[in-house]
Enzyme design. Structure first.
Site, PDB file in Angstrom:
ATOM      1  N   TYR A 121      -4.308   8.404  -6.902  1.00  0.00           N
ATOM      2  CA  TYR A 121      -3.419   7.367  -6.367  1.00  0.00           C
ATOM      3  C   TYR A 121      -3.790   7.048  -4.917  1.00  0.00           C
ATOM      4  O   TYR A 121      -3.922   5.878  -4.537  1.00  0.00           O
ATOM      5  CB  TYR A 121      -1.968   7.832  -6.452  1.00  0.00           C
ATOM      6  CG  TYR A 121      -0.985   6.888  -5.790  1.00  0.00           C
ATOM      7  CD1 TYR A 121      -0.587   5.719  -6.427  1.00  0.00           C
ATOM      8  CD2 TYR A 121      -0.482   7.153  -4.516  1.00  0.00           C
ATOM      9  CE1 TYR A 121       0.294   4.841  -5.818  1.00  0.00           C
ATOM     10  CE2 TYR A 121       0.400   6.292  -3.904  1.00  0.00           C
ATOM     11  CZ  TYR A 121       0.791   5.134  -4.554  1.00  0.00           C
ATOM     12  OH  TYR A 121       1.668   4.261  -3.949  1.00  0.00           O
ATOM     13  N   LYS A 123      -5.079   3.499  -3.017  1.00  0.00           N
ATOM     14  CA  LYS A 123      -4.443   2.867  -1.857  1.00  0.00           C
ATOM     15  C   LYS A 123      -5.383   2.830  -0.643  1.00  0.00           C
ATOM     16  O   LYS A 123      -5.320   1.899   0.159  1.00  0.00           O
ATOM     17  CB  LYS A 123      -3.132   3.596  -1.520  1.00  0.00           C
ATOM     18  CG  LYS A 123      -2.065   3.441  -2.596  1.00  0.00           C
ATOM     19  CD  LYS A 123      -1.721   1.971  -2.853  1.00  0.00           C
ATOM     20  CE  LYS A 123      -0.560   1.816  -3.811  1.00  0.00           C
ATOM     21  NZ  LYS A 123      -0.222   0.390  -4.051  1.00  0.00           N
ATOM     22  N   SER A 125       0.858  -1.169   0.000  1.00  0.00           N
ATOM     23  CA  SER A 125       0.000   0.000   0.000  1.00  0.00           C
ATOM     24  C   SER A 125       0.907   1.235   0.000  1.00  0.00           C
ATOM     25  O   SER A 125       1.867   1.299  -0.758  1.00  0.00           O
ATOM     26  CB  SER A 125      -0.929  -0.043   1.216  1.00  0.00           C
ATOM     27  OG  SER A 125      -1.767   1.081   1.257  1.00  0.00           O
TER      28      SER A 125
END
Length: 271
Positions: free
Chosen positions: A147, A151, A133
Site C-alpha cells: 500500500y 502511495k 494519497s
C-alpha cells in the site's frame, strides 16, 4: 458554486465530502463501482448530483466517465481522485494478484482519471486536481508495504504533474491523511494470507495503536472545502493531528542520517 468530480464516493472520505459539496450548493458528479451505493445522495440532492458507475481500473471506462461528467456538469473545476483501497500484509505475504491489484487501482486508476481530466482542464484554462494519497506515501510501516509503495508512486507522479501543468492554470494537491475511523481497514481492505512468522510484528502494531490516533472522517470536510476554495492551494496537505508531528520526526531523522553520510555521498560523485 463549483463543479466537482470525485471518484470512490461510495464510502470512506468520498461520501461525506460529496455531501458537504452538495449541501453548500456545488454541482457534483461522483463515481462508485455500484450505483446503488449513491442512491441516498441522488434522492437527497436530485439534479445537483450525477452518479456514475465506474471501476477506475478500466482505462476506457474512465475516459468515458470523465467525458460524461464534463457534459453533465458543463465543466469540471475540481477533480478528487479518491478511489483506492488498502492491502494488508507483509511484503513476503502479498500474492502477485494482490500486489498488481493494489497498483492497478491506487496508481494506474488514479493515473487514468488524471490523464482523462487534463484535456478538459486545459481547454477551460483552470482546474484543481486533488490526489488522495496518505501519510504512508511519505513513510512506511510494517504490514502495509505494498500500500505504501502505491502511495509513494502517487506522490512522485503528482509532484511531476504539478510542475507540468502549472502553466495551464491547473493546480495539484496531494492529501495525506493519517489513520481515520473509516472502513478502509475493514470491509474495504484486502488481507494477504498470513505467515505465522510475521504474527509478532502484527501484534506489536496492534499493541501500539491508540484510539485517539484515528480521526473522524466527518471532521475532514471543512478542510477539503477550504482547500478547494483556496486561490493558492498547497502541493501537500496533511489531514489529522498525527500526520504532521509524525512526518516531521521522520524527516528530521532522515536529514540527520544524510548529514552523517554526507562525505560518502559527495565522494561518490567523482572528481
Amino acid at each position: 458554486m463549483k463543479t466537482i468530480l470525485i471518484t470512490g464516493a461510495s464510502r470512506g472520505f468520498g461520501k461525506p465530502w460529496a455531501k458537504s459539496f452538495l449541501e453548500r450548493g456545488d454541482k457534483v458528479a461522483a463515481t462508485a463501482r455500484k450505483l446503488s451505493d449513491l442512491d441516498d445522495l441522488k434522492n437527497e440532492f436530485g439534479d445537483s448530483f450525477t452518479p456514475i458507475m465506474l471501476d477506475v481500473d478500466d482505462r476506457k471506462a474512465v475516459f468515458e466517465a470523465v467525458a460524461f461528467a464534463n457534459s453533465a456538469l458543463g465543466s469540471i473545476d475540481v477533480l478528487i481522485n479518491n478511489a483506492g483501497f488498502g492491502l494488508f500484509g507483509a511484503i513476503e505475504e502479498a500474492s502477485e494478484t494482490e500486489a498488481r491489484g493494489q497498483f492497478n487501482t491506487n496508481v494506474f486508476g488514479l493515473l487514468w482519471v488524471t490523464q482523462a481530466i487534463l484535456p478538459v482542464m486545459r481547454n477551460q484554462g483552470h482546474g484543481h486536481i486533488i490526489q488522495v494519497s496518505s501519510a504512508l506515501g511519505l513513510t512506511a510501516i510494517p504490514n502495509l508495504g505494498i500500500y505504501s509503495a502505491s502511495k509513494f508512486a502517487v506522490e512522485g507522479l503528482s509532484e511531476s504533474l504539478a510542475a507540468e501543468v502549472a502553466g495551464f492554470g491547473i493546480k495539484v494537491t496531494l492529501l495525506e491523511p493519517n489513520g481515520f475511523a473509516t472502513d478502509w481497514a475493514g470491509a474495504s481492505a484486502v488481507q494477504s494470507a498470513p505467515l505465522e512468522i510475521y504474527d509478532p510484528i502484527r501484534q506489536a502494531m496492534k499493541d501500539n495503536a491508540k484510539p485517539g490516533d484515528y480521526g473522524d472522517p466527518l471532521a475532514t470536510s471543512p478542510a477539503v472545502l477550504q482547500l478547494i476554495d483556496s486561490e493558492h492551494p498547497p502541493l501537500r496537505l496533511f489531514l489529522g493531528k498525527v500526520a504532521y508531528p509524525w512526518i516531521k520526526s521522520v524527516y528530521q531523522n532522515r536529514l540527520e542520517t544524510w548529514e552523517a553520510w554526507k562525505e560518502v555521498s559527495l565522494a561518490a560523485h567523482g572528481s
